[in-house]
Design a protein around this motif. Structure first.
Motif, PDB file in Angstrom:
ATOM      1  N   GLN A 191      -0.897  -5.179 -11.386  1.00  0.00           N
ATOM      2  CA  GLN A 191       0.024  -4.275 -10.699  1.00  0.00           C
ATOM      3  C   GLN A 191      -0.737  -3.279  -9.859  1.00  0.00           C
ATOM      4  O   GLN A 191      -0.400  -3.006  -8.710  1.00  0.00           O
ATOM      5  N   ARG A 192      -1.813  -2.749 -10.476  1.00  0.00           N
ATOM      6  CA  ARG A 192      -2.600  -1.750  -9.760  1.00  0.00           C
ATOM      7  C   ARG A 192      -3.201  -2.364  -8.513  1.00  0.00           C
ATOM      8  O   ARG A 192      -3.257  -1.757  -7.452  1.00  0.00           O
ATOM      9  N   TYR A 194      -2.098  -4.950  -6.765  1.00  0.00           N
ATOM     10  CA  TYR A 194      -1.120  -5.278  -5.741  1.00  0.00           C
ATOM     11  C   TYR A 194      -0.384  -4.066  -5.218  1.00  0.00           C
ATOM     12  O   TYR A 194       0.233  -4.134  -4.165  1.00  0.00           O
ATOM     13  N   SER A 195      -0.439  -2.956  -5.945  1.00  0.00           N
ATOM     14  CA  SER A 195       0.258  -1.773  -5.439  1.00  0.00           C
ATOM     15  C   SER A 195      -0.538  -1.118  -4.323  1.00  0.00           C
ATOM     16  O   SER A 195      -0.007  -0.319  -3.589  1.00  0.00           O
TER      17      SER A 195
ATOM     18  N   ALA B   2       4.867   1.690 -10.787  1.00  0.00           N
ATOM     19  CA  ALA B   2       4.423   0.573 -11.620  1.00  0.00           C
ATOM     20  C   ALA B   2       5.475   0.310 -12.694  1.00  0.00           C
ATOM     21  O   ALA B   2       5.825   1.201 -13.463  1.00  0.00           O
ATOM     22  N   GLN B  21       8.573  -7.943  -6.497  1.00  0.00           N
ATOM     23  CA  GLN B  21       7.824  -7.436  -7.644  1.00  0.00           C
ATOM     24  C   GLN B  21       6.753  -8.425  -8.024  1.00  0.00           C
ATOM     25  O   GLN B  21       6.781  -9.585  -7.629  1.00  0.00           O
ATOM     26  N   ARG B  80       3.454 -11.047  -5.225  1.00  0.00           N
ATOM     27  CA  ARG B  80       4.808 -10.492  -5.116  1.00  0.00           C
ATOM     28  C   ARG B  80       5.760 -11.608  -4.699  1.00  0.00           C
ATOM     29  O   ARG B  80       5.471 -12.374  -3.786  1.00  0.00           O
TER      30      ARG B  80
END
Lengths: 197, 268
Positions: A191-192, A194-195, B2, B21, B80
């Motif tokens: 997540q980190r 891709y964020s 997140a 997502q 994503r």
């Protein structure tokens, strides 16, 4: 005559020498030697260096092969290079986690994620998850499992030492529970990444 | 923001809820039209449809990073989840992943480097697992007597006509009408460098401001290959290197940082 020679050969196999625990400062790998294996030549010897590593590579390879969709890339080979920066126990589990993350980062198509968990059973029968190097050495048995992310199924297991069937099931259950944490960590870590984009 | 979702249960989740997502390999997605069929709450209440065409099955295209397994989609790459709704049909689902390794796809325009010349074909390195083959007749105006001037080490901009996992990829430098349309040997000088595939897609998106800003900075020639290669040429070597560095850094910069850097370069 031949029977005698074979019996001799058997005895000699058992008396092959292996290197004893080394003191600090020695950087050579484990080695094992056997002599006079063959009857025809005047002399023969077999010398093995770093035996344990070859089996670890095979275990990691089998786990990766079970998960990677190889049918999408025929006639190609995927090379995974693992470099040990420091070993603080549970090395094989750490290698499996690193291999999984690297395959995800490379975009290799996979049918699931996988993780590695190590359990150690000490002399009292207590279960230690993710043991340190010292705990591994003192343990009665060390078990490493590779689990997949879809249903926490067992992909690979390698064990060393003495344990009962009930203890094996107990370790497997503990490893499955622990794998949830690892997969959650994978998700947060990705997540980190891709964020940022 | 997140969002940490538990993957404790391997139950399939609706594709609708996961749009834009992060999805991980091994997750299963249920498509919207299957949701009605699968939900147990409505099991006893299915309305009787007199108009059979109202529930016509839509065709959903399963893009990169997804595979069909039964009537669900299995995610095979991390990234994503995206969806595009075209005029007709159920749309396209795909996974937007950050990847450096290129896998040849039919129809992609790529930059290749000629590595060998054997008889009538050139072997071109496109960054995949195999070099692609390019026939000497696949250039505009090429005949058996009039061979194109291609040497080993030249850069070629072409598109794939055959690219699948079972065969050696083949590329050509003409389109279906026989015209070059910008393809062929790329000229002298300039700089070829490699970036990630995601950045190329971002730069080639229709509303990308980066290219417009670059054009205002210096006059330049630029070629984008879908295999992660960019060729750029400006008036001087220094300008070329600046452009190459800016493009490579674009991936990690936010919009403000990029505007600052362009402003600073425009001043100097």
């Amino acid at each position: 005559m031949e029977v005698v020679m074979r019996a001799d050969a058997k005895v000699r196999v058992e008396s092959g020498t292996e290197s004893s625990p080394r003191g600090p400062g020695c950087s050579l790998r484990h080695f094992a030697c056997e002599q006079n294996l063959l009857s025809r030549p005047d002399g023969s010897a077999s010398f093995l260096q770093g035996v344990a590593e070859k089996s670890q590579e095979r275990l990691i390879r089998n786990t990766c092969e079970a998960v990677v969709l190889g049918a999408l890339h025929p006639r190609t080979s995927i090379t995974v290079v693992l470099q040990v920066v420091s070993d603080a126990g549970s090395l094989l589990a750490c290698c499996l986690n690193a291999a999984c993350m690297a395959l995800v980062d490379a975009g290799v198509p996979m049918r699931a994620l996988f993780c590695g968990v190590t359990c150690a059973l000490d002399s009292d029968g207590n279960l230690l998850l993710d043991p340190t190097a010292k705990q591994e050495k003192k343990a009665r048995a060390v078990l490493t499992f590779a689990l997949d992310s879809v249903e926490q199924k067992l992909l690979m297991s390698t064990t060393k030492g003495l344990y009962s069937d009930a203890e094996l099931q107990q370790c497997l259950a503990a490893a499955q529970a622990a794998s949830q944490h690892i997969f959650r960590f994978y998700r947060e870590s990705l997540q980190r990444r891709y964020s940022k984009s | 923001m997140a969002e940490v979702m538990s993957v404790a249960d391997g139950r399939a989740r609706a594709a609708r809820t996961l749009l834009n997502q992060l999805v991980l390999p091994g997750e299963e997605l249920v498509l919207p039209e299957q949701e009605d069929v699968d939900s147990p709450a409505r099991a006893g209440e299915q309305p009787l449809l007199l108009n059979a065409t109202a529930r016509a099955r839509l065709r959903v295209v399963c893009g990169p990073g997804l595979r069909r397994c039964g009537d669900r989609l299995l995610v095979t790459k991390c990234g994503r989840l995206r969806h595009k709704e075209p005029g007709s049909g159920g749309g396209v689902y795909w996974v937007d992943s950050q990847q450096k390794r290129y896998v040849p796809v039919k129809g992609d325009h790529v930059i290749g480097i000629v590595i060998a010349k054997s008889g009538d074909i050139f072997k071109v390195d496109v960054g995949g697992s195999e070099p692609a083959s390019l026939s000497y007749l696949a250039f505009e105006g090429a005949t058996k007597r009039n061979r194109p001037n291609v040497q080993v080490g030249d850069l070629i901009y072409g598109q794939f006509v055959i690219a699948n996992k079972d065969m050696e990829p083949e590329m050509v430098c003409i389109d279906s009408c026989g015209r070059a349309n910008g393809m062929g040997v790329i000229g002298q000088d300039g700089l070829l460098f490699k970036v990630t595939l995601g950045l190329i897609r971002k730069l080639l998106a229709p509303d990308c401001e980066i290219i417009q800003e670059l054009g205002k900075l210096y006059p330049l020639e630029i070629v984008f290959g879908m295999n992660g290669r960019i060729w750029v040429k400006a008036k001087t070597i220094q300008q070329t290197l600046i452009l190459a560095n800016v493009l490579e850094a674009c991936e990690h910069m936010t919009t403000e940082q990029r505007k600052q850097i362009f402003a600073r370069l425009a001043e100097s």
